[in-house]
Design a protein around this motif. Structure first.
Motif, mmCIF file in Angstrom:
data_model
loop_
_atom_site.group_PDB
_atom_site.id
_atom_site.type_symbol
_atom_site.label_atom_id
_atom_site.label_comp_id
_atom_site.label_asym_id
_atom_site.label_seq_id
_atom_site.Cartn_x
_atom_site.Cartn_y
_atom_site.Cartn_z
ATOM 1 N N ALA A 61 -8.374 7.708 4.445
ATOM 2 C CA ALA A 61 -7.783 7.413 5.750
ATOM 3 C C ALA A 61 -6.255 7.360 5.708
ATOM 4 N N LEU A 62 -5.685 6.603 4.780
ATOM 5 C CA LEU A 62 -4.237 6.448 4.744
ATOM 6 C C LEU A 62 -3.559 7.758 4.364
ATOM 7 N N VAL A 63 -4.117 8.482 3.389
ATOM 8 C CA VAL A 63 -3.529 9.759 2.975
ATOM 9 C C VAL A 63 -3.584 10.758 4.117
ATOM 10 N N ALA A 64 -4.673 10.779 4.875
ATOM 11 C CA ALA A 64 -4.782 11.683 6.024
ATOM 12 C C ALA A 64 -3.691 11.380 7.045
ATOM 13 N N ARG B 29 -1.577 12.406 -4.134
ATOM 14 C CA ARG B 29 -1.778 11.061 -3.594
ATOM 15 C C ARG B 29 -3.242 10.747 -3.313
ATOM 16 N N SER B 30 -4.024 11.746 -2.931
ATOM 17 C CA SER B 30 -5.431 11.477 -2.666
ATOM 18 C C SER B 30 -6.134 11.020 -3.940
ATOM 19 N N LYS B 31 -5.853 11.702 -5.063
ATOM 20 C CA LYS B 31 -6.436 11.289 -6.342
ATOM 21 C C LYS B 31 -5.915 9.905 -6.744
ATOM 22 N N GLU C 259 0.811 -1.210 0.000
ATOM 23 C CA GLU C 259 0.000 0.000 0.000
ATOM 24 C C GLU C 259 0.848 1.265 0.000
ATOM 25 N N THR C 260 2.091 1.180 0.519
ATOM 26 C CA THR C 260 2.980 2.341 0.571
ATOM 27 C C THR C 260 3.640 2.622 -0.771
ATOM 28 N N LEU C 261 3.618 1.669 -1.686
ATOM 29 C CA LEU C 261 4.328 1.839 -2.957
ATOM 30 C C LEU C 261 3.958 3.130 -3.674
#
Length: 431
Positions: free
Chosen positions: A355-358, A153-155, A141-143
Motif C-alpha cells: 500500500a505505502l509503496v504504491a 523499496r517494495s522488497k 515509516e518514511t525512513l
C-alpha cells in the motif's frame, strides 16, 4: 567508496551499498528495528486498551469509536510533520530527531494508562499517547525511502513488514504471560522496548545519516523537471486534484482495508471473551498464530507482488481476507478463530507490503515522500477511526456472534475499490 561520502565515516557504514542495483541491507535492518519499536507499542495498545475502556463503557460501538478517534489525530498532524521531515532529510540528522523526540514523549502517557483510576484520567492518557505517537509514526515509516532506491523499496518493505510482524508476537506474548499477573508491568514493557530499539537504530544508522542517506543522483528521477511545493497543502491539492485521481482512489482503498483490519484487531480480544469464553489474557493471544503466518509468508508475498502488480496483489489479499472471515463465522471455536486470523493475517500482509509503496509511486517528486506517507496515514487513520466504530455498532445491532460476518460484508466494499483501481491500469509495479 562514492565520492559524496565523508571521509571520516565509520568504515562499516562507508561500505553500505547505495548503488541502484543493490538494496541497502544494513539500512533496511536498522529502519526495520525502528519501525518494529513503534509498532510493538501500537499492537499492544490496540489489543489491551479496549478492555480498559470496557470498565467504563458497555457498548462495543462506543469503545470502537473512542479507539478509532485516537487514530484520527494523524489526520491533522502528519501532513505538517511529514512535510517538515522532507525539509530535514538532507540535513545532518535527517528525520531522526522527530522520531526520537516523539518516542520519548509518547512513552509517558502510555505507561500511565493502567494507573488511571477514573475515566477522565484514562482518556487523558489515551488521547495524549495517541496524539504524540501519531505525529511521528509516518516519519518512521518514511525512513526507508531515504536509504533505498525506488526500484528496491517494495522488497525492502517486505523485510520491514516481516520484522513488524514480530510485534504482534511480542504483544501476544505480553498478553499471555504478563497482563493477568501485572497490568502495570505489561504496559511498561512495550514503550521501554521502543526507546531502547529506536536508540540502537539511531546509533548505528541515524548518527551517520549524512553519510548513509541516498544521494540525489540515486533517486531515479523522472524525465520531467520535478515540481516544488511550498507547503503540505500544495502537495495535497496536487495529489487530490480531481475525484477520479488514482491517488484519491488508492486512499479510499487504504481507508477501507485499514479500517476493517483495525476493527478486527481491536475487537478480537473482546470477541474471544464474549463468544469463545476465554480469559482476557488468552483472548489477547488469539492473534499469535496469525503473526507467525505473516512472518513466514510476508517475504514471498513481497517478491510475488513485483510480478503480480501491487494493486492486483492487494485485491487478491482482500479476497483472502473475506474468505478467512467467512470461515471464522462458520466455525466459531478457538481453532476456527485462529484459522480465521491466520488467513486474515496473510491477506493483510499483501496490503501491508504494497500500500505505502504504491502511494509513493504516485508521488510527483521524491522530495515529498514524507508528505505522501502522511496521505497514507490520513487514509489509514481515517479507516482506523471509523472502522472499529462501524464494526462495533454492527455488533450492538446484531451480537458478538455475527462480528466476523459483519466484517466480511464491509470488506466486500474494499474488494470492489481495489478491483476498480486494478482495472484502470494505475498499478505501476506491473509495468
Amino acid at each position: 567508496m562514492p565520492p559524496d561520502f565523508p571521509t571520516d565515516t565509520d568504515a562499516a557504514l562507508a561500505r553500505m551499498p547505495i548503488a541502484g542495483d543493490r538494496m541497502n541491507r544494513s539500512a533496511v535492518l536498522w529502519v526495520t528495528l525502528a519501525v518494529f519499536a513503534q509498532e510493538a507499542v501500537w499492537n499492544f495498545y490496540d489489543a489491551q486498551v479496549p478492555e480498559q475502556l470496557r470498565h467504563y463503557f458497555g457498548s462495543a460501538g462506543v469503545v470502537g469509536l473512542i479507539m478509532g478517534l485516537d487514530h484520527s489525530w494523524g489526520i491533522f498532524t502528519q501532513p505538517w510533520v511529514g512535510f517538515l521531515s522532507d525539509r530535514l532529510v538532507r540535513r545532518r540528522a535527517g528525520r531522526w530527531p522527530i522520531v526520537m523526540a516523539g518516542a520519548a514523549i509518547a512513552t509517558v502517557p502510555f505507561v500511565l494508562i493502567p494507573w488511571a483510576t477514573s475515566l477522565p484520567g484514562l482518556l487523558a492518557c489515551v488521547v495524549g499517547f495517541a496524539a504524540i505517537a501519531n505525529a511521528f509514526k509516518g516519519v518512521t515509516e518514511t525512513l526507508i525511502s531515504d536509504y533505498v532506491v525506488p526500484s528496491k523499496r517494495s522488497k525492502a518493505q517486505g523485510f520491514i513488514k516481516a520484522g513488524v510482524s514480530l510485534t504482534i508476537i511480542v504483544s501476544s506474548l505480553i498478553s499471555l504471560f504478563v497482563v493477568d499477573r501485572s497490568l502495570r508491568l505489561a504496559f511498561a514493557i512495550p514503550p521501554l522496548l521502543m526507546l531502547a530499539m529506536i536508540g540502537l537504530s539511531w546509533m548505528f544508522l541515524g548518527r551517520h545519516h549524512a553519510a548513509a542517506v541516498l544521494p540525489d543522483d540515486q533517486a531515479e528521477p523522472g524525465p520531467e523537471p520535478e515540481p516544488e511545493f511550498a507547503s503540505p497543502r500544495d502537495v495535497v491539492k496536487d495529489a487530490l486534484r480531481s475525484p477520479s485521481s488514482p491517488t484519491l482512489m488508492l486512499m479510499v482503498g487504504i481507508f477501507c482495508f485499514a479500517g476493517m483490519w483495525s476493527a478486527l484487531r481491536q475487537l478480537m480480544t473482546s470477541y474471544g471473551t464474549q463468544v469463545l469464553g476465554l480469559a482476557r489474557g488468552d483472548a489477547g493471544g488469539l492473534t499469535l498464530p496469525g503473526a507467525v503466518a505473516f512472518l513466514v509468508c510476508v517475504l514471498p508475498i513481497a517478491f510475488a507482488s513485483n510480478r503480480l502488480g501491487q494493486l492486483r496483489a492487494m485485491r487478491y489479499g482482500v479476497g483472502l481476507f473475506i474468505i478467512g472471515l467467512l470461515f471464522g463465522f462458520t466455525v466459531q471455536t478457538v481453532m476456527g478463530t485462529i484459522a480465521c486470523m491466520v488467513l486474515c493475517s496473510l491477506a493483510y500482509a499483501s496490503f501491508a507490503v504494497n500500500a505505502l509503496v504504491a502511494l509513493w509511486n504516485l508521488a510527483p517528486t521524491q522530495k515529498v515522500l514524507g508528505t505522501y506517507t502522511a496521505l497514507y496515514t490520513i487514509a489509514s487513520a481515517s479507516g482506523m477511526a471509523l472502522g472499529p466504530a462501524i464494526l462495533g455498532t454492527s455488533v450492538d445491532l446484531t451480537s458478538w456472534n455475527y462480528m466476523l460476518l459483519n466484517a466480511a460484508a464491509f470488506a466486500g466494499v474494499t474488494f470492489l475499490v481495489f478491483t476498480r483501481l486494478a482495472r484502470r491500469g494505475v498499478d505501476r509495479a506491473s509495468v
